[in-house]
Design a protein around this motif. Structure first.
Motif, PDB file in Angstrom:
ATOM      1  N   LEU A   1      22.526  -5.260   4.579  1.00 39.28           N
ATOM      2  CA  LEU A   1      21.410  -5.457   5.497  1.00 39.28           C
ATOM      3  C   LEU A   1      20.261  -4.467   4.776  1.00 39.28           C
ATOM      4  CD1 LEU A   1      19.954  -7.826   7.660  1.00 39.28           C
ATOM      5  CD2 LEU A   1      20.311  -6.207   9.186  1.00 39.28           C
ATOM      6  N   LEU A   2      20.600  -3.115   5.064  1.00 32.85           N
ATOM      7  CA  LEU A   2      20.424  -2.314   5.334  1.00 32.85           C
ATOM      8  C   LEU A   2      19.245  -1.876   3.115  1.00 32.85           C
ATOM      9  CD1 LEU A   2      19.082   1.087   5.298  1.00 32.85           C
ATOM     10  CD2 LEU A   2      21.075   1.478   3.689  1.00 32.85           C
ATOM     11  N   ASN A   3      20.063  -2.898   2.729  1.00 27.75           N
ATOM     12  CA  ASN A   3      19.639  -2.709   0.962  1.00 27.75           C
ATOM     13  C   ASN A   3      18.626  -3.333   0.908  1.00 27.75           C
ATOM     14  OD1 ASN A   3      21.446  -0.477  -0.105  1.00 27.75           O
ATOM     15  ND2 ASN A   3      22.928  -2.098  -0.906  1.00 27.75           N
ATOM     16  N   THR A   4      18.669  -4.636   1.745  1.00 25.94           N
ATOM     17  CA  THR A   4      17.343  -5.287   1.610  1.00 25.94           C
ATOM     18  C   THR A   4      16.561  -5.088   2.299  1.00 25.94           C
ATOM     19  OG1 THR A   4      19.200  -7.259   1.705  1.00 25.94           O
ATOM     20  CG2 THR A   4      17.156  -8.108   2.214  1.00 25.94           C
ATOM     21  N   ALA A   5      16.336  -4.476   3.410  1.00 26.33           N
ATOM     22  CA  ALA A   5      15.123  -3.861   4.746  1.00 26.33           C
ATOM     23  C   ALA A   5      14.944  -3.314   3.347  1.00 26.33           C
ATOM     24  CB  ALA A   5      15.456  -3.123   5.621  1.00 26.33           C
ATOM     25  N   THR A   6      15.138  -2.378   3.126  1.00 25.50           N
ATOM     26  CA  THR A   6      14.537  -0.652   1.931  1.00 25.50           C
ATOM     27  C   THR A   6      14.157  -1.614   0.741  1.00 25.50           C
ATOM     28  OG1 THR A   6      16.805   0.281   2.555  1.00 25.50           O
ATOM     29  CG2 THR A   6      15.281   0.980   0.944  1.00 25.50           C
ATOM     30  N   LEU A   7      14.914  -2.920  -0.064  1.00 28.85           N
ATOM     31  CA  LEU A   7      14.066  -3.105  -1.321  1.00 28.85           C
ATOM     32  C   LEU A   7      12.876  -3.599  -0.771  1.00 28.85           C
ATOM     33  CD1 LEU A   7      15.434  -3.903  -3.837  1.00 28.85           C
ATOM     34  CD2 LEU A   7      16.528  -6.226  -2.819  1.00 28.85           C
ATOM     35  N   VAL A   8      12.692  -4.569   0.897  1.00 30.18           N
ATOM     36  CA  VAL A   8      11.437  -5.084   0.946  1.00 30.18           C
ATOM     37  C   VAL A   8      10.470  -4.101   1.145  1.00 30.18           C
ATOM     38  CG1 VAL A   8      10.320  -6.325   3.045  1.00 30.18           C
ATOM     39  CG2 VAL A   8      12.673  -6.851   2.134  1.00 30.18           C
ATOM     40  N   VAL A   9      11.181  -2.956   1.994  1.00 28.55           N
ATOM     41  CA  VAL A   9       9.926  -1.899   1.772  1.00 28.55           C
ATOM     42  C   VAL A   9       9.317  -1.482   0.518  1.00 28.55           C
ATOM     43  CG1 VAL A   9       9.436   0.306   3.026  1.00 28.55           C
ATOM     44  CG2 VAL A   9      10.271  -1.542   3.888  1.00 28.55           C
ATOM     45  N   VAL A  10      10.216  -1.313  -0.013  1.00 26.64           N
ATOM     46  CA  VAL A  10      10.238  -0.690  -1.679  1.00 26.64           C
ATOM     47  C   VAL A  10       9.565  -1.567  -2.675  1.00 26.64           C
ATOM     48  CG1 VAL A  10      11.010  -0.128  -4.163  1.00 26.64           C
ATOM     49  CG2 VAL A  10      11.910   1.057  -1.443  1.00 26.64           C
ATOM     50  N   VAL A  11       9.429  -2.789  -1.992  1.00 29.05           N
ATOM     51  CA  VAL A  11       8.711  -3.841  -3.260  1.00 29.05           C
ATOM     52  C   VAL A  11       6.709  -4.273  -2.361  1.00 29.05           C
ATOM     53  CG1 VAL A  11       8.419  -6.483  -3.654  1.00 29.05           C
ATOM     54  CG2 VAL A  11      10.231  -5.123  -3.931  1.00 29.05           C
ATOM     55  N   THR A  12       7.099  -3.969  -1.133  1.00 26.23           N
ATOM     56  CA  THR A  12       5.868  -4.163  -0.375  1.00 26.23           C
ATOM     57  C   THR A  12       5.222  -2.265  -1.705  1.00 26.23           C
ATOM     58  OG1 THR A  12       7.207  -4.607   1.246  1.00 26.23           O
ATOM     59  CG2 THR A  12       4.952  -3.667   1.918  1.00 26.23           C
ATOM     60  N   GLY A  13       6.307  -0.939  -1.018  1.00 27.21           N
ATOM     61  CA  GLY A  13       4.795  -0.871  -1.326  1.00 27.21           C
ATOM     62  C   GLY A  13       4.134  -0.850  -2.949  1.00 27.21           C
ATOM     63  N   LEU A  14       5.141  -1.065  -3.897  1.00 24.50           N
ATOM     64  CA  LEU A  14       5.173  -0.823  -5.126  1.00 24.50           C
ATOM     65  C   LEU A  14       4.549  -1.889  -5.220  1.00 24.50           C
ATOM     66  CD1 LEU A  14       8.623  -1.422  -7.106  1.00 24.50           C
ATOM     67  CD2 LEU A  14       6.520   0.608  -7.394  1.00 24.50           C
ATOM     68  N   PHE A  15       3.733  -3.067  -4.407  1.00 23.62           N
ATOM     69  CA  PHE A  15       2.664  -4.337  -4.501  1.00 23.62           C
ATOM     70  C   PHE A  15       1.706  -3.931  -4.707  1.00 23.62           C
ATOM     71  CE2 PHE A  15       0.113  -7.789  -2.696  1.00 23.62           C
ATOM     72  CZ  PHE A  15       0.297  -7.854  -3.461  1.00 23.62           C
ATOM     73  N   ILE A  16       1.686  -2.650  -3.107  1.00 25.64           N
ATOM     74  CA  ILE A  16       0.207  -2.138  -2.834  1.00 25.64           C
ATOM     75  C   ILE A  16      -0.025  -1.173  -3.863  1.00 25.64           C
ATOM     76  CG2 ILE A  16      -0.419  -0.729  -1.022  1.00 25.64           C
ATOM     77  CD1 ILE A  16       0.935  -1.776   0.645  1.00 25.64           C
ATOM     78  N   SER A  17       1.198  -0.408  -4.625  1.00 23.90           N
ATOM     79  CA  SER A  17       0.991   0.780  -5.552  1.00 23.90           C
ATOM     80  C   SER A  17       0.170   0.085  -6.398  1.00 23.90           C
ATOM     81  CB  SER A  17       1.376   1.068  -6.258  1.00 23.90           C
ATOM     82  OG  SER A  17       2.158   1.892  -4.753  1.00 23.90           O
ATOM     83  N   LEU A  18       0.349  -1.632  -6.807  1.00 25.02           N
ATOM     84  CA  LEU A  18       0.230  -2.285  -8.042  1.00 25.02           C
ATOM     85  C   LEU A  18      -1.319  -2.684  -8.678  1.00 25.02           C
ATOM     86  CD1 LEU A  18       3.180  -4.297 -10.116  1.00 25.02           C
ATOM     87  CD2 LEU A  18       2.138  -2.688 -11.110  1.00 25.02           C
ATOM     88  N   LEU A  19      -1.841  -2.698  -6.748  1.00 22.92           N
ATOM     89  CA  LEU A  19      -3.142  -3.831  -6.236  1.00 22.92           C
ATOM     90  C   LEU A  19      -3.180  -2.638  -6.828  1.00 22.92           C
ATOM     91  CD1 LEU A  19      -3.181  -6.406  -4.674  1.00 22.92           C
ATOM     92  CD2 LEU A  19      -4.042  -4.847  -2.869  1.00 22.92           C
ATOM     93  N   ALA A  20      -3.319  -0.763  -6.310  1.00 21.17           N
ATOM     94  CA  ALA A  20      -4.302  -0.038  -6.586  1.00 21.17           C
ATOM     95  C   ALA A  20      -3.790   0.370  -7.780  1.00 21.17           C
ATOM     96  CB  ALA A  20      -3.811   1.106  -5.564  1.00 21.17           C
ATOM     97  N   LEU A  21      -3.467  -0.113  -8.851  1.00 22.05           N
ATOM     98  CA  LEU A  21      -3.768   0.110 -10.216  1.00 22.05           C
ATOM     99  C   LEU A  21      -4.487  -0.091 -10.362  1.00 22.05           C
ATOM    100  CD1 LEU A  21      -2.284   1.409 -12.961  1.00 22.05           C
ATOM    101  CD2 LEU A  21      -1.002  -0.543 -12.736  1.00 22.05           C
ATOM    102  N   TRP A  22      -4.327  -1.791 -10.562  1.00 26.64           N
ATOM    103  CA  TRP A  22      -5.497  -2.954 -10.611  1.00 26.64           C
ATOM    104  C   TRP A  22      -7.042  -2.866 -10.521  1.00 26.64           C
ATOM    105  CZ3 TRP A  22      -7.420  -7.006  -7.894  1.00 26.64           C
ATOM    106  CH2 TRP A  22      -8.395  -7.572  -8.918  1.00 26.64           C
ATOM    107  N   MET A  23      -6.898  -2.151  -9.253  1.00 26.25           N
ATOM    108  CA  MET A  23      -7.955  -1.965  -8.423  1.00 26.25           C
ATOM    109  C   MET A  23      -9.151  -1.122  -9.079  1.00 26.25           C
ATOM    110  SD  MET A  23      -7.937  -2.141  -5.082  1.00 26.25           S
ATOM    111  CE  MET A  23      -8.854  -1.063  -4.199  1.00 26.25           C
ATOM    112  N   PHE A  24      -8.419   0.476 -10.011  1.00 21.61           N
ATOM    113  CA  PHE A  24      -8.400   1.719 -10.713  1.00 21.61           C
ATOM    114  C   PHE A  24      -9.235   0.805 -11.644  1.00 21.61           C
ATOM    115  CE2 PHE A  24      -7.577   5.713  -9.809  1.00 21.61           C
ATOM    116  CZ  PHE A  24      -8.677   6.481 -10.890  1.00 21.61           C
ATOM    117  N   VAL A  25      -8.102   0.053 -12.809  1.00 20.23           N
ATOM    118  CA  VAL A  25      -8.211  -0.388 -13.819  1.00 20.23           C
ATOM    119  C   VAL A  25      -9.432  -0.831 -14.048  1.00 20.23           C
ATOM    120  CG1 VAL A  25      -7.649  -1.824 -15.572  1.00 20.23           C
ATOM    121  CG2 VAL A  25      -5.978  -0.522 -14.719  1.00 20.23           C
TER     122      VAL A  25
END
Lengths: 394, 212
Positions: free
Chosen positions: A269-293
């Protein structure tokens, strides 16, 4: 100087919004990493019993303790064929039998303070590769002074919170218990022997009194039968909560220690929850990257004519990309520095709140932060390469 | 430096009847230390010719070489080097940055090679009577004033050729003479060639006149 030309089309609020999105995404990622590395040891706390180990036994038939006490057929033991069948299963990487003691044993406290305390008991052992004792040798030879013993933690609790209170005896900590010497008297085959024993550890997950295999091999052959029937097995499996494995065990009518599976499930459960949070963080970061580009490209498009003129003057693509790279690098550094605030605030806050269950930080902050920095560096490089390509295409 | 044209024709002009052109689809070479006047009415491709030779346009048939190197094979880096050290251009549209002042427009070119000292820049501005206008943003200067800024800017680099694309179109005769004299001085010092495009073959003092 080039920036003086480009800046008139540059919108500061755009870069602020991008920086904020980047800040959100990046903070989530580094905090998730911090939280994960902090909380993980709670679920995988060092026990000599690994979570990958699963103990199975046969269900005790309702009648076996009464009428058919002596029927071998009903005894909850594993035959050689059954053990071989289990060994062949793909989801079991290793297995071993619990060797039970086949003699009478009684333990006495050999300490002055706990005089007269004795109990009948039994021992079991598994091959030493299954026992992971910190800083302790899990071996015995007849020349050794003490037999090392591992007890279930519940036994100590039972004594401390039940027995000791009722009988007005002193309570004993784990450390203190390991200092108490015991006398073990064994009887069988018309012989009697006496040994000294010491508790070397307690286990949360193990439900037996464990001694080294060497001792039982020695004592069984001397005071009991050399190869007593096997009633419990220990399995090594990559994933103890694997449904295929559990269904197989159930279909055979075996029983397993469900308590220890909970820890495995909590970890999952911890692994899954962490994965979800990290993926969310990565997604937001990728969004920022895309906006920057995107905003870099917009700025380039708006300055298309100016850039053509700079190139006509003899400026190289690299010189033109430079102010964009600088903007990018400065933004990333600011985002990084800014993220340190929530990182330390939040991690200190939850460390304070969960003080009782969290140990020392297993991964130092600088390690997590340098990984984060690496991520931002990759981010910056991608953006600069993209801008460079866009300038070339203009 | 030698620029050789071999049967060059810009793609948009391939349909035009150009039998009387002394340049298009001919083998021609330009040598440094020589002054050329290329004249033609509008639309005959004067600007196209300069842009092709300056590496800004690649849509042409035929080929040309710079010092025997096929220009079609030159990469971005090579062209950057040519534009910084070998060929200078005063484009017809001048290509000044509107939000920068006259002097800043000059400096942005000069800092690539630091060819001129600040004093030399000021002297050149003084020669073409632009000292008092140098701090005004380029977008409020008259076209004639902009032309003079663009000319001083073009001189802020070493060159083997300077391309002047109708660079004196908005200057009176007196100013044209002064400015052209300044360019010729600079070119002579570097043994450089001058290629001026113009609507008519009126100007004097050119080694070669060519009808496009």
């Amino acid at each position: 100087m080039i920036w003086n030309i480009l800046k008139q089309e540059f919108k500061i609020h755009q870069i602020i919004i991008i920086a904020l999105v980047m800040f959100a995404g990046f903070s989530i990622i580094i905090l998730a990493a911090r939280f994960y590395t902090d909380i993980r040891p709670v679920f995988t706390s060092h026990d000599l019993w690994q979570t990958e180990h699963l103990v199975i036994s046969k269900d005790v038939a309702p009648l076996s303790t009464t009428g058919q006490l002596f029927s071998d057929k009903e005894k909850p033991t594993f035959s050689k064929q059954e053990i071989e069948a289990l060994r062949r299963q793909p989801f079991i990487s290793d297995l071993a039998a619990f060797t039970p003691s086949s003699f009478e044993a009684r333990v006495y406290t050999a300490s002055e303070k706990l005089k007269g305390f004795y109990s009948d008991l039994f021992f079991e052992s598994v091959p030493s590769r299954y026992v992971d004792l910190k800083d302790q040798e899990w071996h015995w030879s007849p020349s050794d002074k003490y037999i090392p013993i591992v007890l279930p933690k519940t036994y100590l609790n039972l004594y401390n919170f039940g027995f000791a209170t009722a009988q007005n005896l002193p309570q004993i900590s784990e450390e203190a218990a390991s200092l108490i010497p015991f006398r073990v008297v064994v009887k069988g085959n018309g012989k009697q022997g006496e040994f000294l024993a010491r508790i070397v550890g307690f286990s949360d997950r193990l439900n037996t009194i464990l001694v080294p295999q060497e001792f039982l091999t020695y004592a069984n052959s001397k005071y009991g039968v050399p190869d007593p029937p096997v009633s419990r097995l220990i399995l090594l499996t990559p994933d103890p909560s694997d449904t295929e494995l559990l269904e197989f065990i159930k279909s055979k009518g075996y029983d397993y220690n469900s308590e220890q599976l909970k820890s495995g499930k909590a970890r999952l459960l911890l692994n899954t929850a962490t994965l979800v949070v990290v993926v969310t963080g990565l997604f937001i970061s990728l969004l920022a990257l895309w906006m920057f580009v995107l905003s870099s490209q917009l700025l380039l498009q708006k300055n298309k004519t100016n850039i053509h003129h700079l190139i006509a003057l003899g400026y190289s693509h690299r010189q033109i990309v430079k102010p964009f790279s600088q903007l990018n690098i400065i933004t990333c550094i600011l985002v990084f520095l800014l993220s340190l605030i929530p990182y330390f605030l939040v991690s200190n806050a939850y460390r304070e709140a969960l003080k009782s269950i969290l140990g020392e930080k297993s991964v130092p902050d600088f390690q997590i932060l340098s990984c984060g920095m690496l991520l931002l560096a990759v981010f910056t490089i991608i953006n600069i390469i993209n801008t460079y390509k866009a300038v070339k295409r203009l | 430096m030698k620029i050789q044209l071999k049967h060059i024709i810009p793609s948009p002009l391939t349909e035009l009847p150009l039998q009387d052109s002394q340049l298009w689809r001919r083998d021609i070479s330009f040598e440094s230390n020589t002054t050329y006047l290329i004249y033609a009415p509008s639309g005959k491709g004067k600007t196209s010719l300069l842009h092709i030779m300056y590496g800004l346009r690649h849509d042409y048939d035929g080929q040309f070489s710079i010092d025997n190197d096929n220009a079609g094979h030159l990469d971005h880096k090579a062209w950057v080097n040519i534009r910084k050290h070998h060929i200078s251009l005063v484009p017809q549209g001048l290509w000044l940055f509107d939000n920068l002042s006259g002097i800043e427009n000059i400096r942005i070119k000069n800092r690539l090679t630091n060819h001129f000292s600040e004093t030399e820049i000021q002297t050149s501005l003084d020669v073409c009577d632009m000292t008092e206008h140098q701090h005004k943003p380029a977008n409020i200067l008259s076209f004639g004033q902009k032309q003079r800024i663009a000319i001083v800017r073009a001189l802020c680099q070493p060159f083997d050729f300077i391309f002047l694309d109708e660079a004196f179109s908005h200057l009176d005769n007196k100013n044209t003479e002064i400015v052209f004299e300044m360019i010729k001085n600079r070119a002579e010092k570097q043994h450089a060639g001058i290629i001026l495009t113009s609507l008519s073959p009126t100007a004097d003092g050119f080694d070669k006149l060519m009808k496009l």
